[in-house]
Each structure stands twice: as C-alpha cells, then as structure tokens.
Design a protein around this motif. Structure first.
Motif, PDB file in Angstrom:
ATOM      1  N   SER A   1       0.673 -18.881 -44.702  1.00 44.63           N
ATOM      2  CA  SER A   1       1.750 -19.871 -44.783  1.00 44.63           C
ATOM      3  C   SER A   1       2.319 -19.883 -46.193  1.00 44.63           C
ATOM      4  O   SER A   1       1.599 -20.138 -47.167  1.00 44.63           O
ATOM      5  CB  SER A   1       1.210 -21.267 -44.435  1.00 44.63           C
ATOM      6  N   LEU A   2       3.606 -19.614 -46.313  1.00 44.42           N
ATOM      7  CA  LEU A   2       4.250 -19.670 -47.613  1.00 44.42           C
ATOM      8  C   LEU A   2       4.305 -21.096 -48.139  1.00 44.42           C
ATOM      9  O   LEU A   2       4.311 -21.318 -49.350  1.00 44.42           O
ATOM     10  CB  LEU A   2       5.665 -19.102 -47.521  1.00 44.42           C
ATOM     11  N   SER A   3       4.328 -22.053 -47.236  1.00 40.05           N
ATOM     12  CA  SER A   3       4.323 -23.454 -47.649  1.00 40.05           C
ATOM     13  C   SER A   3       3.030 -23.790 -48.380  1.00 40.05           C
ATOM     14  O   SER A   3       3.038 -24.435 -49.436  1.00 40.05           O
ATOM     15  CB  SER A   3       4.485 -24.362 -46.426  1.00 40.05           C
ATOM     16  N   SER A   4       1.898 -23.320 -47.837  1.00 44.41           N
ATOM     17  CA  SER A   4       0.623 -23.589 -48.496  1.00 44.41           C
ATOM     18  C   SER A   4       0.526 -22.820 -49.813  1.00 44.41           C
ATOM     19  O   SER A   4      -0.053 -23.310 -50.787  1.00 44.41           O
ATOM     20  CB  SER A   4      -0.545 -23.221 -47.583  1.00 44.41           C
ATOM     21  N   PHE A   5       1.100 -21.624 -49.856  1.00 45.75           N
ATOM     22  CA  PHE A   5       1.111 -20.875 -51.114  1.00 45.75           C
ATOM     23  C   PHE A   5       1.904 -21.637 -52.171  1.00 45.75           C
ATOM     24  O   PHE A   5       1.467 -21.753 -53.326  1.00 45.75           O
ATOM     25  CB  PHE A   5       1.725 -19.494 -50.920  1.00 45.75           C
ATOM     26  N   ALA A   6       3.079 -22.134 -51.800  1.00 44.62           N
ATOM     27  CA  ALA A   6       3.911 -22.868 -52.754  1.00 44.62           C
ATOM     28  C   ALA A   6       3.177 -24.089 -53.284  1.00 44.62           C
ATOM     29  O   ALA A   6       3.249 -24.402 -54.477  1.00 44.62           O
ATOM     30  CB  ALA A   6       5.226 -23.282 -52.087  1.00 44.62           C
ATOM     31  N   THR A   7       2.450 -24.759 -52.402  1.00 50.55           N
ATOM     32  CA  THR A   7       1.701 -25.936 -52.825  1.00 50.55           C
ATOM     33  C   THR A   7       0.577 -25.558 -53.785  1.00 50.55           C
ATOM     34  O   THR A   7       0.380 -26.197 -54.821  1.00 50.55           O
ATOM     35  CB  THR A   7       1.109 -26.665 -51.606  1.00 50.55           C
TER      36      THR A   7
ATOM     37  N   LEU B   1      10.646 -21.471 -44.164  1.00 46.69           N
ATOM     38  CA  LEU B   1       9.846 -20.379 -44.712  1.00 46.69           C
ATOM     39  C   LEU B   1       9.243 -19.582 -43.564  1.00 46.69           C
ATOM     40  O   LEU B   1       8.583 -20.138 -42.692  1.00 46.69           O
ATOM     41  CB  LEU B   1       8.733 -20.922 -45.616  1.00 46.69           C
ATOM     42  N   ALA B   2       9.478 -18.285 -43.568  1.00 42.45           N
ATOM     43  CA  ALA B   2       8.996 -17.432 -42.480  1.00 42.45           C
ATOM     44  C   ALA B   2       7.478 -17.295 -42.541  1.00 42.45           C
ATOM     45  O   ALA B   2       6.889 -17.278 -43.627  1.00 42.45           O
ATOM     46  CB  ALA B   2       9.633 -16.049 -42.577  1.00 42.45           C
ATOM     47  N   PRO B   3       6.818 -17.188 -41.389  1.00 45.00           N
ATOM     48  CA  PRO B   3       5.373 -16.946 -41.390  1.00 45.00           C
ATOM     49  C   PRO B   3       5.065 -15.537 -41.898  1.00 45.00           C
ATOM     50  O   PRO B   3       5.854 -14.605 -41.684  1.00 45.00           O
ATOM     51  CB  PRO B   3       4.985 -17.105 -39.919  1.00 45.00           C
ATOM     52  N   VAL B   4       3.941 -15.397 -42.572  1.00 43.09           N
ATOM     53  CA  VAL B   4       3.539 -14.075 -43.067  1.00 43.09           C
ATOM     54  C   VAL B   4       3.073 -13.199 -41.905  1.00 43.09           C
ATOM     55  O   VAL B   4       3.266 -11.985 -41.912  1.00 43.09           O
ATOM     56  CB  VAL B   4       2.427 -14.209 -44.123  1.00 43.09           C
ATOM     57  N   ARG B   5       2.478 -13.830 -40.881  1.00 52.74           N
ATOM     58  CA  ARG B   5       2.018 -13.101 -39.699  1.00 52.74           C
ATOM     59  C   ARG B   5       2.643 -13.758 -38.472  1.00 52.74           C
ATOM     60  O   ARG B   5       2.032 -14.581 -37.793  1.00 52.74           O
ATOM     61  CB  ARG B   5       0.490 -13.142 -39.612  1.00 52.74           C
TER      62      ARG B   5
END
Length: 546
Positions: free
Chosen positions: A223-229, A490-494
């Motif tokens: 999740s790019l959202s969790s990465f950003a956080t 944000l697009a999912p990585v998988r």
C-alpha cells in the motif's frame, strides 16, 4: 526527475554550480540501415530473444526505464544472493533505447537524437538530468558499474526569477553566500528560507529511513498509503504546496516566488497546484551530479548486468495481457505473448494502451495525467538573453539562468512564456564554426507550449542570433495534485495475484531514484509471494561486491 532546487542553490556555498532542469523520453540508440535498433555495448550481456531457460518462475518486466531496468537487476541480484532464488526474466520495451525518461541529445547536430560518428562535444541531458546526494541507489550503481560522476553545472553567471512582468528576485553576482544577497533575501523573506531548509532536511531524513535494514526487514509494502505514512510524506501530500508551506509558517511571498520557481522547473506545475510532497522534493537537491555520457548509462548497466532477455522496439511492444485461471492449488499465470508466472509493470499503465483480460486490475489503477512539456535547445551566439525582452535597459547585465514563477499576482495576468532558461555551455571552436564566426552557446528552455521562432528571436536579441533550435515534447512528469483520498488515488502495488505495479509510486514522488526504490519494493513483494523470502537490507545497504 529531480533537478537542483532554487532553494538549495540560494542557501549553499558558492561552490555549487549553476543548474538546469531537465526531462524525458527520446531515442538515443543508433539504428542500423534496416531500421533495427542496435543495443549499446552496456547491454551485450543481455539475451536478445534467445531460447528460454526455464529455471524458476518466468517474469515479464514491462518498461525499460529506471524502474524496469533496476527491477531486472534486483531479480538477478537476489538470484545470486538469496537462498535458492532463481527467476527467468524478459524485459519488454516498446521504445528503441533503454533509460525511459533519461536520455541525452546532441542539439548542435542535424539529427540531435543520434550519437555522432565522431567523438566531440559531450552530449547534454534531454531527460532526467541529475543524481543528488540522497539518491543512494543511483550513487551505488555509479560505483558498482564504474561510471564517472560529474558536477552538474552550466555556464557561470547569475540567476533571476521572472514572473512574466518583472524579475521578482535576482542575485547580485553568482550563486552563493555573498553578504548583499543574504541581506537582500532575509529583508524580503524573513526567516522563511531557514524554515524551508529545515523542512526539507527533515523530509530527506525521513525518506532515507527506507534504506535502513529495520525498514526493509519489516517486509515490502503493498500500500502506497502506508508507505507515505511510514515515511512522514502522507500529510504534505494532502495539501497543495502553497497551503502546506503556509501552515508551516513560511512566508507566502517566499512560496510564490522561490518555491514556485522550483516546482515550475522541476515538475512544470505552479506551487498552488502541486501537492506539498512534490514541492518538498523540488527543493531537495543537494550535491547534484550527473553521469558522464548520460544518466541513462546507469539503466543500460542495470539491464546488462541482469542478463535478462530484452525485447526492444516492435518486439518489445506489449499490446495485450491475459490472466489465466489458476489450476487447483496452483498460482495464476499471465500471458504476455508467452506465458509468465508474474508481471512487473514499470510504465504508466494508462500510457501503455495494453489491454488486460480476465483481471480486475485496470479498474484498480487510477488514471494519472502527466504534464505535457516542451524542451527546446537553442544554439545562439548571444552570450546572454536580451534585456529588451525583459523590459530592461540595453546595458543591463543579464542572468544566464532564469526560472519562472506562475504564482505571483503579475504571473496570473501575464504569465511567463517559459518555465526556465539555462545556458548549459559554450561550444568548442570546432563545433561553433558550423554556425558562423564567434562563440556559440547551448541553451535549454522548458515551456508549457511551443516557443516560436519569433519569440526565440526576441529572447536572444534577433533571429540572426539563433543558429538552430530543436524541440522535444514530453509527457514529462505526473501531475501531482493534492491527494484527497489516498486509498482511491494511489494505485496498489499488487493489484492482482502475480502482477506488480511499480509505476504507481509516481503519484507520490517522481524521480529516477524513487523509480528504483519502487522497483526494489515490487521485487521484494514478488520474492515474498513466490519464495517466502524477505530481503534483510536494501540494495543500497548491501555489500558493495556484486
């Protein structure tokens, strides 16, 4: 694609060179007489459509830019370093060269995108132009592949910021810490420059955490959202750059003049329209260098060292991907001309025109518009821009680097015709002789629309002062509007089993380095899925002996 920021140039010692911003995608691989692309010597270890070696899962990597080439390399790296990890990789690239948004040109030649037969002038970057101090993967690649790094510099001269009506800020002489320049800056902007420098430093420190063993060993993020956080980039990405810096106590004047010029030249976007994370990235360019011969050499070297098969040009254009239903107890397979156990898509999905069947993933990848940018190279015998174009007296000493702001009140009513203007270098006497007597210079300009011959003549003091101009139009970088709903935007990585989308990272940050970061993450996620293996460290932190 980062370029040195105006802020860093104004707040670092005078040894920092004049800079230019750069961009993206041409063909730099020479063609054979029958039109088939030749592969640079860096790629001679790659297999050109050879027989398949069916050891390990077959992986299709789509895209031969920073993300795709590094993904192929990281897969090979883990094949050597990991416990029994082997993959069979084919890279598909629809263009005629490796490097994606990183390439070089020779604008003084009749065919600027084709390397001249005779060695002479060093080429200039037409695409992503610089490697900065915080780019750990790119710096390591330069060391591993024995590439020479050069200080990224233009012609010696001063810098000014133009808003279409006036120069809102100008240096007295050269980049640096001259007493008068510092006094003038603090008189105009107060402590805002120091505040912004602190914000950028904090952001870079947070970002550098992602290379640490602690971050990597916790597993790849899906999740790019969790990465950003986790990297403290979430909050600034929800606001426009203007709103973000205002909430942080930065003077609106500094934001609409200095920071606005940085976002215009780095992402072709006004500071009021780009999200705060993109604005911060525009300012984080300490220690700018470039690779001798072109930054694309890093990505050619990545691919060459991966020993992956390469399908280039017509054979590398993927038009359709089909997901096969999985047999009981088995993984789904993907058909990309040939069957593949997994796919890593390292290109903007909506620019590929690939049809995907039997999978919901097209609905899971949000549309991502890109900035349409005009990059114009000018060969001129004018040693600086014409004062008349900028409504100044003819005796005015002119800057050799001009950055535009589109966010001041004047710019709203009379916007600048260009985003940036930079004198890159004076040509050698041999090359200059092609255009006439005297000294001739290479100038690079970015603009939102085409710069006509008439406008160029006005900028350089007459059409007779322009020996040649050449333009390339790019879908240069993503439009980084504030992210309101991260899970939707944000697009999912998988997005599906066995399918990994590294390009979604660009919605958050778009640079050469973060493309390699995104590909390392996608590869790590693939290794977890297929082998149950979690890398213990980032490639940047791995042992130097490859």
């Amino acid at each position: 694609m980062l370029v040195p920021s105006l802020l860093s140039l104004l707040l670092v010692p005078a040894t920092v060179p004049t800079v230019t911003a750069q961009l993206l995608f041409p063909a730099n691989v020479p063609s054979t007489p029958d039109g088939a692309a030749q592969i640079p010597f860096h790629l001679t270890h790659s297999h050109q459509a050879g027989e398949l070696d069916l050891s390990g899962p077959r992986i299709a990597v789509i895209g031969g830019g920073a993300a795709g080439s590094s993904a192929a390399y990281f897969l090979a790296h883990f094949g050597r370093e990991g416990p029994g990890i082997e993959t069979d990789v084919t890279v598909f690239e629809k263009g005629e060269y490796i490097g994606g948004r990183s390439t070089v040109v020779w604008p003084w030649e009749e065919q600027p995108e084709i390397q001249p037969a005779e060695e002479g002038e060093e080429p200039v970057e037409c695409g992503a132009s610089i490697v900065v101090e915080a780019n750990k993967n790119l710096h390591k690649a330069a060391r591993v592949f024995n590439l020479t790094l050069l200080d990224y510099a233009g012609e010696e001269g001063t810098m000014s910021i133009w808003d279409g009506t006036q120069f809102v800020y100008s240096e007295s002489k050269g980049w640096g810490w001259g007493y008068w320049d510092l006094a003038k800056m603090f008189w105009r902007y107060g402590r805002s420059p120091l505040k912004v420098r602190s914000l950028v430093k904090t952001t870079v420190s947070s970002f550098l955490r992602l290379y640490s063993p602690a971050f990597i060993s916790s597993g790849a993020f899906s999740s790019l959202s969790s990465f950003a956080t986790s990297t403290n980039l979430s909050y600034p990405s929800t606001l426009s750059g203007l709103d973000y810096f205002t909430t942080e106590g930065v003077s609106p004047l500094f934001t609409t003049e200095l920071i606005a010029a940085a976002t215009a030249v780095n992402y072709g976007t006004p500071v009021g329209e780009i999200h705060g994370t993109g604005a911060l990235v525009s300012l984080a360019a300490t220690g700018a260098v470039s690779v001798k011969g072109g930054n694309r050499r890093i990505f050619e070297a990545f691919l060459g060292a991966s020993e992956a098969r390469l399908k280039l040009s017509k054979t590398g254009k993927v038009v359709e991907i089909v997901k096969l239903d999985a047999a009981k107890g088995a993984r789904a397979q993907w058909v990309v001309k040939t069957e593949a156990g997994a796919v890593i898509l390292s290109a903007p999905f909506h620019q590929t025109s690939i049809s995907i069947h039997n999978s919901p993933l097209p609905t899971l990848i949000p549309p991502q518009p890109y900035v349409n940018l005009h990059v114009t190279f000018i060969i001129t015998n004018s040693s600086s821009p014409s004062p008349a174009y900028f409504n100044l007296p003819p005796t005015t000493s002119m800057p050799k680097s001009i950055f535009a702001s589109f966010d001041t009140p004047s710019a709203e009513s009379s916007p600048p015709a260009f985003n940036s203007l930079n004198y890159l270098r004076q040509l050698s006497s041999h090359t200059s002789s092609k255009f006439g007597e005297g000294d001739w210079h290479v100038v690079k300009m970015f603009s939102k629309s085409k710069l006509s011959a008439e406008v160029l003549g006005e900028i350089f003091g007459g059409k007779e002062n322009v020996g040649r101009s050449w333009e390339k139009v790019w879908l240069a970088y993503p439009k980084l509007k504030p992210i309101v709903e991260a899970e939707k935007e944000l697009a999912p990585v998988r997005p599906d089993e066995g399918f990994y989308y590294s390009n979604g990272f660009e919605r958050l940050i778009s640079t050469m380095e973060t493309e390699t970061v995104a590909s390392f993450n996608a590869v790590s996620l693939l290794l977890q899925d297929f082998f149950g293996y979690t890398p213990p460290a980032s490639w940047a932190e791995w042992g130097e002996q490859e």
